[in-house]
Structures are given as C-alpha cells and as structure tokens.
Design an enzyme around this catalytic site. Sequence first.
Site, PDB file in Angstrom:
ATOM      1  CG  ASN A 186      -5.079   7.966  -0.444  1.00  0.00           C
ATOM      2  OD1 ASN A 186      -4.881   7.251   0.534  1.00  0.00           O
ATOM      3  ND2 ASN A 186      -6.148   8.728  -0.549  1.00  0.00           N
ATOM      4  CG  ASN A 187      -5.310   2.602  -5.073  1.00  0.00           C
ATOM      5  OD1 ASN A 187      -5.801   1.742  -4.345  1.00  0.00           O
ATOM      6  ND2 ASN A 187      -5.640   2.719  -6.352  1.00  0.00           N
ATOM      7  CG  HIS A 213      -1.880   1.185   1.201  1.00  0.00           C
ATOM      8  ND1 HIS A 213      -3.120   1.128   0.603  1.00  0.00           N
ATOM      9  CD2 HIS A 213      -1.764   2.446   1.695  1.00  0.00           C
ATOM     10  CE1 HIS A 213      -3.729   2.285   0.743  1.00  0.00           C
ATOM     11  NE2 HIS A 213      -2.925   3.108   1.394  1.00  0.00           N
ATOM     12  CB  CYS A 214       2.127   3.308  -2.635  1.00  0.00           C
ATOM     13  SG  CYS A 214       3.213   4.722  -2.931  1.00  0.00           S
ATOM     14  N   PRO A 215       1.319   5.214   0.194  1.00  0.00           N
ATOM     15  CG  PRO A 215       2.616   6.198   1.879  1.00  0.00           C
ATOM     16  CD  PRO A 215       2.431   4.913   1.117  1.00  0.00           C
TER      17      PRO A 215
END
Length: 340
Positions: A168-169, A163-165
């Site tokens: 945001n997905n 999950h990559c901030p």
Amino acid sequence: MNLLFSTVLEGGLKFPSDVTRKRGTGGGAREKMAFLRCRRDPCGVICLILTYFSVFYADYVVIQYVLIPAYSDSVWCTLHGSVFNLILLLLLACHSKAVFSDPGMVPLPDTAIDFSDLRSQSSRMNERGCEGWTVCSRCETYRPPRAHHCRVCQRCIRRMDHHCPWINNCVGELNQKYFIQFLFYTGMASLYSMVLVVSAWVWRIRNERGGDAEKEGEETPSKHLIVAHYIILLVESVLFGVFVMVIFYDQLVSIITDETPIEQMRNRLMIKDRASSSSSSSSTSSSQLPHHPSHTRKPKLALLREVFGRGSVFCWLLPLHSSPPSVGGITYSALPDYDV
C-alpha cells in the site's frame, strides 16, 4: 526576471519568496490528503489484509498440523519452529518498514506555484543544462532527476519503481531496500513451508502404511482437515513463492542496470519512435530527434550499496536504516536560473 533556485538538501525543496504564485491549498494540507488517499486505497488495504492473513495462516498450519504431529518427540520440532518463525518475523519487519517508510516523496511548496511560463520555455530550459529537472503539472512543483508522479499516492516519488498494492505504498528511493528484503523472506518462507509440508506428508503416509492393521477403515474428519490444510498451504506457498521470486529478480535487474521499469519503458518507446521516424524520413538526422540524457553508469556493487547501504553484506538482510549515499541526506544539484 532571472531567479536562482536554491539547492535541494535532505530531500527538501526550497523556493524563493518572489516566485509567481497562485492561490491554492497549503503544501502541508496537500501532503496529508495525498497520504490519506494512499493509505485508504481499497486495493492496497485488501492486499495488506491478505498478506497478514496468509502469513499467520502459514504459521498456524506449520506449527499445528506439520511440526507437532510429525516432530513432537524430537528436537527438530523446536528447531524448525524457531527458524520458520524467525523468517516470518523478519518478513513482517521488512514489510512494515516498506509500508510505513517514506518512499522518497518530493516535498510540496507551501503554496501552489504558477508554472505556465516555465512550461512554454522547455527549449530554453534544455539549453541551460537542466534536462534532469522537470515540472510536474499534477503536484505543481519541481521534481529532481528520475522522479515520477504516482497516480495513487498523488505525489512525485524520487526514483520511483512502481506502486505496490501489497505494501500500500510506492517503491522508491528510500524504501526499495525494505521491499526487496520483504520479497526475499517471503520466498524463503514459501520454500521452507513447502519442504516442511512435503516431509510431514511423507511421514504421515509411512506411518499409515506401517499401521494398516490397526487403522484400516479409519477415516476421521481430522485426517481430511489436515490434508486440506496441507493442500491449501502448498498452493499458497507455490503461488506466493513464484510471484515474489519473479519480482525479486526484476528488482535486482533494475538496480544492476540502473534503470527503473518506468525508465526502461520510456527508453523502449524512444527507441521505437526513433526507428519509425528514421524509416519514414531518411533525410531527418537522428540528432534532431529528442534525446533523453542518460545518467552515468556505475559499478554494480556501487549500485547495490546505494540501495542496501554501505555496511557489511550481512546487514543487507536486516531491515536496518542504511545511510544515504551522501552525508546529511539526499543531495541534488541546484536548479539553474529561469526566466519567469
């Protein structure tokens, strides 16, 4: 009773009507709640704002303080400005696709299903050859092979990478291409901006040395402001450039080796557990230890084409929709029959 679950076609799960169900909210409502929870993640929102601010700030400094003062009387001003803004345009396009694309969320059933009996029959499930399929206790649904649960999105993602901030997905099966393209163009923009800033700085130093007699003692605030912008942009370019290039390398390695970071960590833990178990008890054979089935390794080019598409290699650089490996959507094998 024996139930034969239908095939998952086009990323959709179809459950028979006579499955034991328990009262709960509908699948559509839970999907909407999970989507809103992901999009309202404070860390993700801050990273999105920081990403767009950094891109527009870099464009402003390059145009206003680098190209116009140094190359205003040359065709290089237009050329460098066009190329740099084209890179930023592709960067933003890839980033938007990675943010708003479905990473490969496993669809939820209309109503929650009671899996209490199935969890107690894990040994029987393994005997029937469905090791790839698992039951997610959080999503309360079946998930296909190589799918994992994301705590932020509150959903299971097919071939989840992480999950990559910054987008945001989640980075999963369906948007990994756009995420890698975003990393690539971010690295190019960082390198390009560093080259332009250094060249403009050298040009400014040479001009100041050539006009020492006229400009001696001239310390205007604008000069300090320009130098400050140069330093800030250089620091930003170095930090973001090194950061995205490391992640870009890890992404390519995970594709070529056909192992996501989650799978790599799990395999390392399994190897460590086997080593500790064999050292503590020599009588226990390694065949009795739990073994996770490894998926078939494919050629490296085939693995890259599964992510970037089957078209030309030049199309891999564009944020275009690539056709899935199978016609009509992602297809998984049918679930065997379970005793419920």
